[in-house]
Design an enzyme around this catalytic site. Structure first.
Site, PDB file in Angstrom:
ATOM      1  N   GLY A  60       0.815  -1.217   0.000  1.00 19.75           N
ATOM      2  CA  GLY A  60       0.000   0.000   0.000  1.00 19.75           C
ATOM      3  C   GLY A  60       0.846   1.264   0.000  1.00 19.75           C
ATOM      4  N   GLU A  90       2.658  -8.213  -1.609  1.00 21.04           N
ATOM      5  CA  GLU A  90       1.434  -8.841  -1.089  1.00 21.04           C
ATOM      6  C   GLU A  90       1.392 -10.347  -1.324  1.00 21.04           C
ATOM      7  OE1 GLU A  90       1.562  -5.977  -2.779  1.00 21.04           O
ATOM      8  OE2 GLU A  90       0.177  -4.505  -1.929  1.00 21.04           O
ATOM      9  N   GLU A 144       1.550   1.838  -3.520  1.00 18.35           N
ATOM     10  CA  GLU A 144       0.271   2.237  -4.135  1.00 18.35           C
ATOM     11  C   GLU A 144      -0.081   3.679  -3.777  1.00 18.35           C
ATOM     12  OE1 GLU A 144      -1.718  -1.248  -2.462  1.00 18.35           O
ATOM     13  OE2 GLU A 144      -2.311  -1.820  -4.482  1.00 18.35           O
TER      14      GLU A 144
HETATM   15  N1  CO8 Z   1       1.997  -3.542   8.848  1.00 19.12           N
HETATM   16  C1  CO8 Z   1       2.114  -3.533  10.188  1.00 19.12           C
HETATM   17  N2  CO8 Z   1       3.292  -3.418  10.822  1.00 19.12           N
HETATM   18  C2  CO8 Z   1       4.405  -3.319  10.061  1.00 19.12           C
HETATM   19  C3  CO8 Z   1       4.354  -3.335   8.658  1.00 19.12           C
HETATM   20  C4  CO8 Z   1       3.073  -3.445   8.057  1.00 19.12           C
HETATM   21  N3  CO8 Z   1       2.908  -3.409   6.708  1.00 19.12           N
HETATM   22  N4  CO8 Z   1       5.607  -3.240   8.189  1.00 19.12           N
HETATM   23  C5  CO8 Z   1       6.411  -3.153   9.246  1.00 19.12           C
HETATM   24  N5  CO8 Z   1       5.696  -3.205  10.383  1.00 19.12           N
HETATM   25  C6  CO8 Z   1       6.190  -3.157  11.768  1.00 19.12           C
HETATM   26  C7  CO8 Z   1       6.791  -4.480  12.192  1.00 19.12           C
HETATM   27  O1  CO8 Z   1       5.782  -5.381  12.586  1.00 19.12           O
HETATM   28  C8  CO8 Z   1       7.677  -4.031  13.306  1.00 19.12           C
HETATM   29  O2  CO8 Z   1       6.892  -3.791  14.454  1.00 19.12           O
HETATM   30  P1  CO8 Z   1       7.264  -4.536  15.859  1.00 19.12           P
HETATM   31  O3  CO8 Z   1       8.595  -3.967  16.214  1.00 19.12           O
HETATM   32  O4  CO8 Z   1       6.165  -4.105  16.755  1.00 19.12           O
HETATM   33  O5  CO8 Z   1       7.318  -5.984  15.555  1.00 19.12           O
HETATM   34  C9  CO8 Z   1       8.188  -2.678  12.840  1.00 19.12           C
HETATM   35  O6  CO8 Z   1       7.259  -2.240  11.854  1.00 19.12           O
HETATM   36  C10 CO8 Z   1       9.558  -2.726  12.203  1.00 19.12           C
HETATM   37  O7  CO8 Z   1       9.521  -3.703  11.197  1.00 19.12           O
HETATM   38  P2  CO8 Z   1      10.657  -4.840  11.055  1.00 19.12           P
HETATM   39  O8  CO8 Z   1      11.166  -5.245  12.392  1.00 19.12           O
HETATM   40  O9  CO8 Z   1      10.075  -5.935  10.217  1.00 19.12           O
HETATM   41  O10 CO8 Z   1      11.792  -4.023  10.303  1.00 19.12           O
HETATM   42  P3  CO8 Z   1      12.864  -4.591   9.267  1.00 19.12           P
HETATM   43  O11 CO8 Z   1      13.811  -3.459   9.008  1.00 19.12           O
HETATM   44  O12 CO8 Z   1      13.436  -5.869   9.748  1.00 19.12           O
HETATM   45  O13 CO8 Z   1      12.044  -4.921   7.918  1.00 19.12           O
HETATM   46  C11 CO8 Z   1      10.434  -4.437   6.184  1.00 19.12           C
HETATM   47  C12 CO8 Z   1      11.446  -3.870   7.219  1.00 19.12           C
HETATM   48  C13 CO8 Z   1      11.209  -5.185   5.116  1.00 19.12           C
HETATM   49  C14 CO8 Z   1       9.710  -3.265   5.575  1.00 19.12           C
HETATM   50  C15 CO8 Z   1       9.447  -5.406   6.900  1.00 19.12           C
HETATM   51  O14 CO8 Z   1       8.918  -4.747   8.042  1.00 19.12           O
HETATM   52  C16 CO8 Z   1       8.317  -5.854   6.033  1.00 19.12           C
HETATM   53  O15 CO8 Z   1       8.487  -6.731   5.211  1.00 19.12           O
HETATM   54  N6  CO8 Z   1       7.115  -5.253   6.231  1.00 19.12           N
HETATM   55  C17 CO8 Z   1       5.918  -5.681   5.537  1.00 19.12           C
HETATM   56  C18 CO8 Z   1       5.921  -5.199   4.095  1.00 19.12           C
HETATM   57  C19 CO8 Z   1       4.671  -5.681   3.398  1.00 19.12           C
HETATM   58  O16 CO8 Z   1       4.451  -6.861   3.243  1.00 19.12           O
HETATM   59  N7  CO8 Z   1       3.854  -4.726   2.943  1.00 19.12           N
HETATM   60  C20 CO8 Z   1       2.617  -5.054   2.258  1.00 19.12           C
HETATM   61  C21 CO8 Z   1       1.494  -5.051   3.234  1.00 19.12           C
HETATM   62  S1  CO8 Z   1      -0.038  -5.595   2.497  1.00 19.12           S
HETATM   63  C22 CO8 Z   1      -0.591  -4.231   1.686  1.00 19.12           C
HETATM   64  O17 CO8 Z   1      -0.006  -3.192   1.721  1.00 19.12           O
HETATM   65  C23 CO8 Z   1      -1.875  -4.398   0.908  1.00 19.12           C
HETATM   66  C24 CO8 Z   1      -2.452  -3.043   0.553  1.00 19.12           C
HETATM   67  C25 CO8 Z   1      -3.869  -3.276   0.122  1.00 19.12           C
HETATM   68  C26 CO8 Z   1      -4.658  -1.978   0.161  1.00 19.12           C
HETATM   69  C27 CO8 Z   1      -6.085  -2.264  -0.153  1.00 19.12           C
HETATM   70  C28 CO8 Z   1      -6.887  -0.981  -0.229  1.00 19.12           C
HETATM   71  C29 CO8 Z   1      -8.285  -1.241  -0.723  1.00 19.12           C
END
Ligand code: CO8
Length: 291
Positions: A142, A165, A145
């Site tokens: 997102g 995703e 996006e």
């Molecule tokens: N949602 C919630 N929390 C998140 C997200 C997320 N997308 N990304 C990161 N965080 C949080 C982690 O859970 C973590 O929190 P905590 O310390 O409480 O566990 C904190 O942020 C730091 O993250 P990391 O420890 O994972 O940090 P890294 O440096 O190791 O990694 C990354 C960074 C690579 C960005 C990793 O966090 C990651 O892969 N994040 C998810 C990325 C992802 O998959 N994004 C897609 C999400 S789905 C989506 O966007 C669909 C959109 C649809 C929209 C529809 C509209 C109609």
């Protein structure tokens, strides 16, 4: 209320979460009103709206509240006669790491479908005023996006764009499969959507996803400069130009050219068109009144 500028005062009347003017003509979010974003006006003439996503612990994951605030701030800037363009940015580490996965984890199809889950996100693309995304760090899911809903994307050198995703067992839902494909072409979009692999800033520039790449610490100021350039033009005519370019994504060439011609002709009904051409002939700088 004496310390509020005219636009801020009128916004306060019309908006529950309107920003408050604290000094000069800069708008800052007031603590209780915006929880997830910082909002102010930037640029020498304070004519560039500035929205900073501010959920650092979650890498600016786009929870429902954050997106509602972004949309509200955009509506406030759209209604502000002094603002000619808006910049949306995140932090140096993350523009936004996607929709909030923790918020989505336990949702059912029935809930998503009946409540039109996250359908309001598309309002970002409805802004009348040009919106520039200044992307440092992660722009994933997102987050990518959201950047693509903006009109111009500038990237910092360490930016990473991706639609991961598929790795979560879902697909992009806020235009990723559509806008990315139009921006970078089928092969790269397919590869990104099907593997979840990210592209870096240079690859994003080469593929046409972003228009400029800057050093991380210069990105936001360069985006503001772009916003100032846009704001110096007629806001009325800029809105027409934005509408015409966006029509290219929806219409056939013939229909698009007809649409453009109608808007081109419509500029001749504006005082700014007359002023622009008269200023050129008189060898002076145009002074647009947005009318
Ligand atoms: N949602 C919630 N929390 C998140 C997200 C997320 N997308 N990304 C990161 N965080 C949080 C982690 O859970 C973590 O929190 P905590 O310390 O409480 O566990 C904190 O942020 C730091 O993250 P990391 O420890 O994972 O940090 P890294 O440096 O190791 O990694 C990354 C960074 C690579 C960005 C990793 O966090 C990651 O892969 N994040 C998810 C990325 C992802 O998959 N994004 C897609 C999400 S789905 C989506 O966007 C669909 C959109 C649809 C929209 C529809 C509209 C109609």
């Amino acid at each position: 209320m004496a310390f509020l500028c005219r636009s801020a005062a009128s916004l306060l009347k019309s908006s529950r979460a309107a920003p408050v003017l604290l000094s000069g003509s800069r708008l800052y979010s007031s603590g209780g009103q915006y929880e997830y974003i910082l909002v102010e006006k930037r640029g020498e003439k304070s004519n560039v709206g500035f929205i900073q996503l501010n959920r650092p612990k979650a890498l600016n994951a786009l929870c429902d509240g954050l997106m509602r605030e972004v949309i509200q701030a955009l509506e406030v800037f759209d209604a502000d006669a002094d603002v000619g363009a808006v910049v949306i940015t995140g932090s140096e580490r993350a523009f936004a790491a996607g929709a909030d996965i923790k918020e989505m984890q336990n949702k059912t199809f029935q809930e998503c479908y009946t409540t039109k889950f996250l359908a309001h996100w598309c309002k970002v693309a409805d802004a009348r005023k040009p919106v520039i995304a200044a992307v440092n760090g992660f722009a994933l899911g997102g987050g990518c996006e959201l950047a693509m809903m903006c009109d111009i994307i500038y990237a910092g050198e360490k930016a990473q764009f991706g639609q991961p995703e598929i790795l979560l067992g879902t697909i992009p839902g806020a235009g990723g499969t559509q806008r990315l494909t139009r921006a970078v072409g089928k092969s790269l979009a397919m590869e990104m959507v099907l593997t979840g692999d990210r592209i870096n800033a240079q690859e994003a520039k080469q593929s046409g996803l972003v228009s400029k790449v800057y050093p991380v610490d210069q990105l936001v100021s360069e985006a503001i400069i772009c916003g100032e350039k846009i704001s110096a033009n007629s806001k009325l005519v800029s809105a027409m130009a934005k509408e015409a370019v966006n029509a290219a994504f929806e219409l056939s060439l013939a229909e698009g050219n007809r649409f453009e011609k109608r808007l081109f002709n419509a500029t001749f009904a504006t005082a700014d068109r007359k002023e622009g051409m008269t200023a050129f002939v008189e060898k002076r700088k145009a002074s647009f009144q947005d009318s």
